[in-house]
Enzyme design. Sequence first.
Site, short mmCIF file in Angstrom:
data_model
loop_
_atom_site.label_atom_id
_atom_site.label_comp_id
_atom_site.label_asym_id
_atom_site.label_seq_id
_atom_site.Cartn_x
_atom_site.Cartn_y
_atom_site.Cartn_z
N THR A 82 0.62 -1.09 -0.02
CA THR A 82 0.02 0.00 -0.12
C THR A 82 1.09 1.28 0.02
OG1 THR A 82 -0.13 -0.13 2.40
CG2 THR A 82 -1.86 -1.12 1.17
N GLY A 83 1.99 0.97 0.22
CA GLY A 83 3.19 2.40 0.19
C GLY A 83 3.25 2.65 -1.33
N TYR A 107 21.00 -3.46 -14.38
CA TYR A 107 20.11 -3.11 -15.41
C TYR A 107 21.12 -2.91 -16.74
CZ TYR A 107 17.52 -1.27 -11.24
OH TYR A 107 17.10 -1.32 -10.21
N HIS A 119 27.09 3.97 -1.61
CA HIS A 119 26.60 3.25 -0.45
C HIS A 119 27.54 2.26 0.14
CE1 HIS A 119 26.72 0.00 -3.52
NE2 HIS A 119 25.88 0.44 -4.27
N GLU A 155 31.89 -4.64 -7.78
CA GLU A 155 32.67 -3.35 -7.58
C GLU A 155 33.54 -3.37 -6.22
OE1 GLU A 155 28.66 -1.51 -6.87
OE2 GLU A 155 28.99 -1.62 -4.57
N ILE A 159 14.07 -4.88 -1.18
CA ILE A 159 14.92 -3.68 -2.06
C ILE A 159 15.23 -2.52 -1.03
CG2 ILE A 159 13.50 -4.39 -4.02
CD1 ILE A 159 11.99 -1.64 -3.38
N THR A 160 14.77 -2.59 0.13
CA THR A 160 14.93 -1.33 0.92
C THR A 160 16.49 -0.97 1.12
OG1 THR A 160 13.34 -2.13 2.25
CG2 THR A 160 14.51 -0.40 3.37
N GLU A 161 16.45 0.32 0.77
CA GLU A 161 17.93 1.02 0.94
C GLU A 161 18.12 1.76 2.30
OE1 GLU A 161 18.59 3.89 -2.34
OE2 GLU A 161 20.76 4.04 -2.05
N LYS A 187 -3.97 -2.38 7.46
CA LYS A 187 -4.83 -2.27 6.38
C LYS A 187 -5.60 -3.66 5.74
CE LYS A 187 -2.92 2.13 5.05
NZ LYS A 187 -2.04 2.85 4.36
#
Lengths: 382, 294
Positions: free
Chosen positions: B17-18, B162, B250, B212, B96-98, B43
């Site tokens: 719902t976000g 990507y 990051h 990386e 996926i939260t950063e 909710k």
Amino acid sequence: MDLFEYQGKQYFARFGIPVSLGGVADTVEQAVAEADKAGYPVVVKAQVQVGGRGKAGGVKLATNEAEVREHAGNIIGLDIKGHVVRRLWVEHASDISKEYYASFTLDRGAKQYLGMVSAQGGVEIETVADENPDALARIYIDPAIGFTEAQARQLVEEAGLDAEARDGAIGILLNLYRAYVEGDADLVEINPLILTPDGRVHALDAKVTLDDNASFRHPEWEDFRDIDEFDERERLARSKGLQYVGLDGYVGIIANGAGLAMSTCDVVNQVGGSPANFLDIGGGANAEVMANALEVITSDPKVRSIFINIFGGITRGEEVANGIKTALGRIDISIPMVIRLDGTNAEEGRDILATVTSDKVLSSPTMLEAARKAVELANSSN
Amino acid sequence: MSIFVDESTTVIVQGLTGGQGRFHGLRNKAYGTKIVAGVTPGKGGQDVEGIPVFDTVAEAVAATGGNASFVSVPPKMAAGAILEAAAASIPFIVCITEGIPAHDEARVYNTLASQYPTTRLLGPNCPGIISPGKTNIGITAGEIALPGGPVGIVSRSGTLTYQALYELKQMGVGVTTCVGIGGDPVPGTNFVDCLAAFQEDPETKAIIMMGEIGGAEEEKAADFIRSSVTKPVVAYIAGVTAPPGKKMGHAGAIVSGNTGTAKAKMEALAAAGAHVVNNPTEAGEKMAEIVKGL
């Protein structure tokens, strides 16, 4: 966020770790006042986030007011490896009979916390680890379980700390662990941790790196942001919440995601250019963020062209394009920019960019081609 | 075939719902992913364009049988959300939260390891996983990936993930599964996990690995490639020009001393037999060449 020594000591004190009595001074008069409070003899220490302060003349012993005046006067404004001293820490000078080392950090390979203690402190701990690895006692701690007094005892015994220092060191280790975990630090390090002739153990230095991701649960960290030693560009970027690192070149870089931003710098380098910066607008950046990023980049007089490299995932192409449009309306950008836009809502983004009439704004279909074009534009404007 | 997920995977979106959860959850659904439920405490009973929302993951699992979770919640709630999914016996969790605090991540990783050893966490701070044409869980734009294989992709950086998909598509090369493991200090799934799964997957014939600077995971991957991977690997490492000691964006990308530099990683991978390339475009070109020769 890396703390200065004085901030680290204030931070340690909150967790009950004994530090020398002292205070902060930005002027000679303040240094004298703090020396009176701390009690002579005192040590006057430059507050810069760079190693080798002592050798550069940034740490001096003073036994009276005249000496404090002399040293404080010399150290304020001193340039230590490019870091200009703006603040001093003046503390009571400790008698030292032994120097130890203690730290906690995350071992990313082991995915556990690593606690380290050595009886050979006061020197670069990397040197100890290389030359005499047995002198560095290590313990792995499961973050889901925690650190116990028994483990602390094991560490100080393995490290071979002197018998009279052990109880004090164990108490400090338990508090240092709290400072690490409850305090949301990436690193807490005491070097040296000293034993005084009268048998007390305390932290003579403090190295603390706080985890910026945890700042939402530490409103008290605002206290630590009072002076920064970032360069002007980095300060501006940080005030706008951007991940920015200044570099020496002339092609301004804006990308989304650290990996792509680094790769963009690399590719600019490979095609014969030189990046002016690393700037990651992060995931989910909106138009406002993009406009801020352009403001930061164009504030750097070295920048002769800008390469905007966006591959949308959580970041949406139309937001990026709107940000570029907003920035063009808000600030006068005379530097040419090359934009490469792909991924989420890239079509919408390109459509928006097509309505921008400036001849300074060019689009390029691929990363490599865009890099070449940006470097070419920078060279031709030289 | 694909690794970790396939067309039968049914997904519960925590945070549906976000703003982000809704956008990406619906986009995943439009791609063909079987999104069966959403979870947002308080909710329960609502729906998002026909997808039922529950108060807890356990309720969502009981009602829909979902066997994967897509966690898209703010950093302060992420650790709790992941552990809630694990406690509800979800075997595959994508977060996926950063910006999750490092100590939260370390606690979650070690709690999963000891209490829920069969649960696989992908991320946090990752783009997710896509098996083109079958399922897409996360924030990757599905249209940049060509289905059908034979290439597997594993990447530490979201946007480089990507880029890799895009480069392969330009070359007309398809992908079995593309896994973004994320750049945080304590990722739930690492390079070696993915290399091992690709090695086992009969439809994956070659692998692209995007690494990386910082940490030692690429070096571990190099050891694993040497000992256990017989399929060709193309490797790219971002951050050649990154100055040492600077934190590049990051948490994952920081170089200290000699460890974790791009050069050290590239040398380790080359010594292990991987084809090491200098930029993402070269990675696509090299892989196209390899695929042609298969």
